[in-house]
Design an enzyme around this catalytic site. Structure first.
Site, PDB file in Angstrom:
ATOM      1  CD  GLU A   1     -29.791   3.128 121.958  1.00 13.95           C
ATOM      2  OE1 GLU A   1     -29.218   2.486 121.057  1.00 13.95           O
ATOM      3  OE2 GLU A   1     -29.247   4.063 122.572  1.00 13.95           O
TER       4      GLU A   1
ATOM      5  CG  HIS B   1     -26.666   4.570 119.521  1.00 17.99           C
ATOM      6  ND1 HIS B   1     -26.786   3.700 120.573  1.00 17.99           N
ATOM      7  CD2 HIS B   1     -25.333   4.842 119.417  1.00 17.99           C
ATOM      8  CE1 HIS B   1     -25.584   3.449 121.078  1.00 17.99           C
ATOM      9  NE2 HIS B   1     -24.690   4.135 120.391  1.00 17.99           N
TER      10      HIS B   1
HETATM   11  N1  LIG Z   1     -23.205   7.636 120.492  1.00 17.72           N
HETATM   12  C1  LIG Z   1     -22.370   6.828 119.905  1.00 17.72           C
HETATM   13  O1  LIG Z   1     -22.595   6.398 118.770  1.00 17.72           O
HETATM   14  C2  LIG Z   1     -21.114   6.443 120.585  1.00 17.72           C
HETATM   15  C3  LIG Z   1     -21.049   6.354 121.952  1.00 17.72           C
HETATM   16  N2  LIG Z   1     -19.887   6.010 122.578  1.00 17.72           N
HETATM   17  C4  LIG Z   1     -19.868   5.955 124.040  1.00 17.72           C
HETATM   18  O2  LIG Z   1     -18.932   6.926 124.492  1.00 17.72           O
HETATM   19  C5  LIG Z   1     -18.208   6.373 125.576  1.00 17.72           C
HETATM   20  C6  LIG Z   1     -16.895   7.097 125.725  1.00 17.72           C
HETATM   21  O3  LIG Z   1     -16.068   6.780 124.624  1.00 17.72           O
HETATM   22  P1  LIG Z   1     -14.496   7.071 124.642  1.00 17.72           P
HETATM   23  O4  LIG Z   1     -14.225   8.504 124.819  1.00 17.72           O
HETATM   24  O5  LIG Z   1     -13.947   6.409 123.469  1.00 17.72           O
HETATM   25  O6  LIG Z   1     -14.082   6.266 125.950  1.00 17.72           O
HETATM   26  P2  LIG Z   1     -12.723   6.387 126.749  1.00 17.72           P
HETATM   27  O7  LIG Z   1     -12.619   5.119 127.524  1.00 17.72           O
HETATM   28  O8  LIG Z   1     -11.619   6.787 125.867  1.00 17.72           O
HETATM   29  O9  LIG Z   1     -13.017   7.588 127.771  1.00 17.72           O
HETATM   30  C7  LIG Z   1     -13.941   7.506 128.812  1.00 17.72           C
HETATM   31  C8  LIG Z   1     -13.471   8.434 129.911  1.00 17.72           C
HETATM   32  O10 LIG Z   1     -14.478   8.440 130.927  1.00 17.72           O
HETATM   33  C9  LIG Z   1     -13.817   8.439 132.174  1.00 17.72           C
HETATM   34  N3  LIG Z   1     -14.733   7.955 133.195  1.00 17.72           N
HETATM   35  C10 LIG Z   1     -15.116   6.687 133.451  1.00 17.72           C
HETATM   36  N4  LIG Z   1     -15.989   6.665 134.468  1.00 17.72           N
HETATM   37  C11 LIG Z   1     -16.151   7.931 134.870  1.00 17.72           C
HETATM   38  C12 LIG Z   1     -16.916   8.529 135.890  1.00 17.72           C
HETATM   39  N5  LIG Z   1     -17.691   7.798 136.705  1.00 17.72           N
HETATM   40  N6  LIG Z   1     -16.831   9.863 136.038  1.00 17.72           N
HETATM   41  C13 LIG Z   1     -16.023  10.611 135.231  1.00 17.72           C
HETATM   42  N7  LIG Z   1     -15.276  10.077 134.244  1.00 17.72           N
HETATM   43  C14 LIG Z   1     -15.339   8.756 134.068  1.00 17.72           C
HETATM   44  C15 LIG Z   1     -12.607   7.554 131.969  1.00 17.72           C
HETATM   45  O11 LIG Z   1     -11.618   7.766 132.936  1.00 17.72           O
HETATM   46  C16 LIG Z   1     -12.182   7.957 130.571  1.00 17.72           C
HETATM   47  O12 LIG Z   1     -11.227   8.997 130.582  1.00 17.72           O
HETATM   48  C17 LIG Z   1     -18.101   4.888 125.211  1.00 17.72           C
HETATM   49  O13 LIG Z   1     -17.898   4.098 126.355  1.00 17.72           O
HETATM   50  C18 LIG Z   1     -19.406   4.605 124.561  1.00 17.72           C
HETATM   51  O14 LIG Z   1     -20.325   4.140 125.519  1.00 17.72           O
HETATM   52  C19 LIG Z   1     -18.754   5.741 121.854  1.00 17.72           C
HETATM   53  C20 LIG Z   1     -18.774   5.821 120.490  1.00 17.72           C
HETATM   54  C21 LIG Z   1     -19.969   6.121 119.744  1.00 17.72           C
HETATM   55  O1  LIG Z   2     -22.448   2.560 115.879  1.00 13.45           O
HETATM   56  C1  LIG Z   2     -22.867   1.811 116.747  1.00 13.45           C
HETATM   57  O2  LIG Z   2     -23.609   0.873 116.535  1.00 13.45           O
HETATM   58  C2  LIG Z   2     -22.485   1.979 118.199  1.00 13.45           C
HETATM   59  C3  LIG Z   2     -21.665   3.181 118.459  1.00 13.45           C
HETATM   60  C4  LIG Z   2     -21.338   3.193 119.893  1.00 13.45           C
HETATM   61  O3  LIG Z   2     -22.157   3.480 120.717  1.00 13.45           O
HETATM   62  C5  LIG Z   2     -20.000   2.778 120.315  1.00 13.45           C
HETATM   63  O4  LIG Z   2     -19.090   2.730 119.473  1.00 13.45           O
HETATM   64  O5  LIG Z   2     -19.835   2.483 121.504  1.00 13.45           O
END
Ligand SMILES: NC(=O)C1=CN([C@@H]2O[C@H](COP(=O)(O)OP(=O)(O)OC[C@H]3O[C@@H](n4cnc5c(N)ncnc54)[C@H](O)[C@@H]3O)[C@@H](O)[C@H]2O)C=CC1
Ligand SMILES: O=C(O)CCC(=O)C(=O)O
Length: 467
Positions: A315, A345
């Site tokens: 990115e 993103h």
């Molecule tokens: N696009 C964006 O702006 C954002 C992206 N994210 C991404 O979203 C991801 C998830 O966020 P949350 O829900 O808060 O995380 P979280 O940690 O609450 O949930 C992740 C879930 O994935 C499961 N998991 C882990 N490895 C796995 C696998 N190999 N197969 C199946 N399930 C698996 C875990 O057991 C957990 O329940 C973050 O790690 C981050 O990378 C988060 C916030 C913003």
């Molecule tokens: O807002 C951002 O810069 C990152 C969001 C994201 O991917 C995260 O919270 O993991």
């Protein structure tokens, strides 16, 4: 801040000996108590606020446009805050990180072992986001650098974005809108669907996945989910046993897993083949989770009717960069596809989420710098002690981060035992242990010796003394 400092007696009652040889981040003189006048947050009258002696000595580097709320909290402490809108190329990052005690980043800045090795003064990292995959957490812990994040302040924002995308893909909104922007009226219903009664397959049922589950059911969708952990289903959602079961059963598949070796290319050609004919894929987790060339093929062949991508393997560092093949070799091909929503993103990019993250992470940083509390740290054991009070003027808080090997507590307590240890807490996480102790009847002149004795123990990773 490794530069030598002289002894600086001050006339304001807070005069302290400033070491002439110790780095600011580890020197006892770096972490002295001063009056609470500039300390933010609620105050209990009898609570003694521990904080660095001279907060203007604390240098903070904030990258990637960290929200104003976060900047304000750190500046209110008197810290020196440098703010940049984008991330930095590695060589520039290394130059800057050498000098700072605190760094705040979002998802782009890679704090690898190579970068952290140069960060001699760094005591704490704030990830102003959920993901912490961009930081070498183990290496940071071994260097005594705590890492904090904001585990759920943007979860709702991501879940709402995905809901919007499900409808947008089902109705081909992106294409219709682009066509009309270009002057073409194209009223069609072929291949456009209601989402009511369709099945949403959620991979990763954590904070975001489970929130999304509730929203999707409220709109009449059925929800199935796959997770490596057995998790309680919300509403009438149903956990399925394998990824294959989820892919075969869902009309919409959405990914909410962290970046890890296990999730790398979790959706590739084989998994796309297992999906229903004419189904949709959404990825707002991490770019490494989907094999994008395989997705391009599946969309060209019509197997996948639409996709929404918010994240990419590479990115740009900041806004204004052109989204081209220079970043990822398949970019131009991706951009030409029909019914694909490409967003930069922005899953967590709402006013609500960013402002909440700014507050949460900055408060964690301040608590760590000023009081040594590791509550919520993602790479250190969680250790905290109740605050010292103003009735305890000659008390000192000792923080000793050390290798988790036998015999350390005995040696540390032999040093602390010359004073009265009022309270103490210690915990370990893997190779690293964190000890916090409040000791009383410490004369100012004894502090440096105390610090020095702890520093000389072979198990030492980092010693801080606060009062
Ligand atoms: N696009 C964006 O702006 C954002 C992206 N994210 C991404 O979203 C991801 C998830 O966020 P949350 O829900 O808060 O995380 P979280 O940690 O609450 O949930 C992740 C879930 O994935 C499961 N998991 C882990 N490895 C796995 C696998 N190999 N197969 C199946 N399930 C698996 C875990 O057991 C957990 O329940 C973050 O790690 C981050 O990378 C988060 C916030 C913003
Ligand atoms: O807002 C951002 O810069 C990152 C969001 C994201 O991917 C995260 O919270 O993991």
């Amino acid at each position: 801040m490794s530069s030598a400092k002289d002894i600086v007696p001050r006339m304001d009652g807070f005069s302290r000996t400033v070491s002439n040889s110790l780095s600011l981040s580890t020197s006892p003189t770096f972490t002295f108590h001063s009056p609470p006048s500039s300390f933010g947050g609620p105050k209990i009258s009898s609570t003694k606020q521990l904080k660095p002696f001279d907060t203007k000595d604390i240098k903070v580097l904030l990258l990637e446009n960290v929200n104003q709320t976060g900047q304000d909290i750190l500046r209110e402490q008197g810290y020196q805050v440098e703010f940049l809108k984008s991330s930095l190329p590695e060589d520039q990052l290394i130059e800057k990180i050498r000098d700072v005690h605190v760094i705040g980043i979002r998802s782009k800045t890679k704090l690898t072992e190579r970068v952290l090795r140069e960060a001699k003064n760094l005591i704490v990292i704030g990830c102003f986001c959920i993901g912490t995959n961009q930081v070498d957490l183990q290496y940071a812990a071994r260097q005594g650098i705590a890492v904090f994040n904001s585990p759920f302040s943007n979860s709702r924002s991501v879940a709402e974005l995905v809901i919007g995308e499900i409808i947008a893909l089902a109705r081909q909104l992106g294409d219709r809108s682009n066509e009309l922007h270009n002057g073409t009226w194209n009223k069609v219903s072929k291949g456009c669907w209601e989402i009511r009664g369709k099945t949403l397959g959620i991979i990763g049922y954590g904070h975001i996945g489970s929130q999304l589950s509730v929203l999707a059911e409220a709109m009449g969708m059925s929800v199935i989910y796959y997770d490596v952990v057995n998790l309680m289903a919300l509403g009438t959602a149903r956990q399925v046993a394998t990824l294959g079961d989820l892919l075969a059963g869902a009309d919409f598949v959405t990914l909410h897993v962290p970046e890890s070796p296990e999730t790398k290319n979790m959706i590739g050609a084989k998994q796309l083949e297992q999906m229903k004919e004419g189904s949709y894929l959404i990825n707002a987790s991490r770019g490494s989770v989907v094999d994008i060339p395989a997705l391009i093929n599946a969309m060209k062949g019509g197997k996948i009717a639409g996709a929404a991508l918010d994240v990419y393997p590479n990115e740009p560092a900041g806004n204004g960069f052109y989204f081209s093949n220079e970043l990822n070799s398949w970019t131009e091909e991706l951009r030409k596809l029909k019914n694909i929503i490409l967003t930069p993103h922005i899953g967590g990019s709402t006013e609500e989420a960013q402002s909440a993250i700014g507050v949460e992470v900055s408060h964690a940083l301040v608590r760590y710098v000023n009081e040594g509390a590791t509550l919520g740290a993602v790479n250190m054991p969680e250790v905290n002690l109740r605050s010292l009070t103003l009735d305890e003027p000659n008390h000192v808080r000792v923080i000793y981060i050390h290798r988790n090997v036998p015999g350390v507590l005995g040696r540390v307590n032999a040093i602390l035992g010359n004073h009265n240890v009022d309270k103490q807490m210690t915990d370990s996480r893997g190779e690293v242990a964190y000890l916090m102790a409040d000791i009383s009847d410490v004369k100012e002149a004894e502090i440096k010796d105390l610090w020095q004795s702890l520093e000389e123990l072979s198990s030492r990773i980092r010693t801080r003394v606060l009062y």
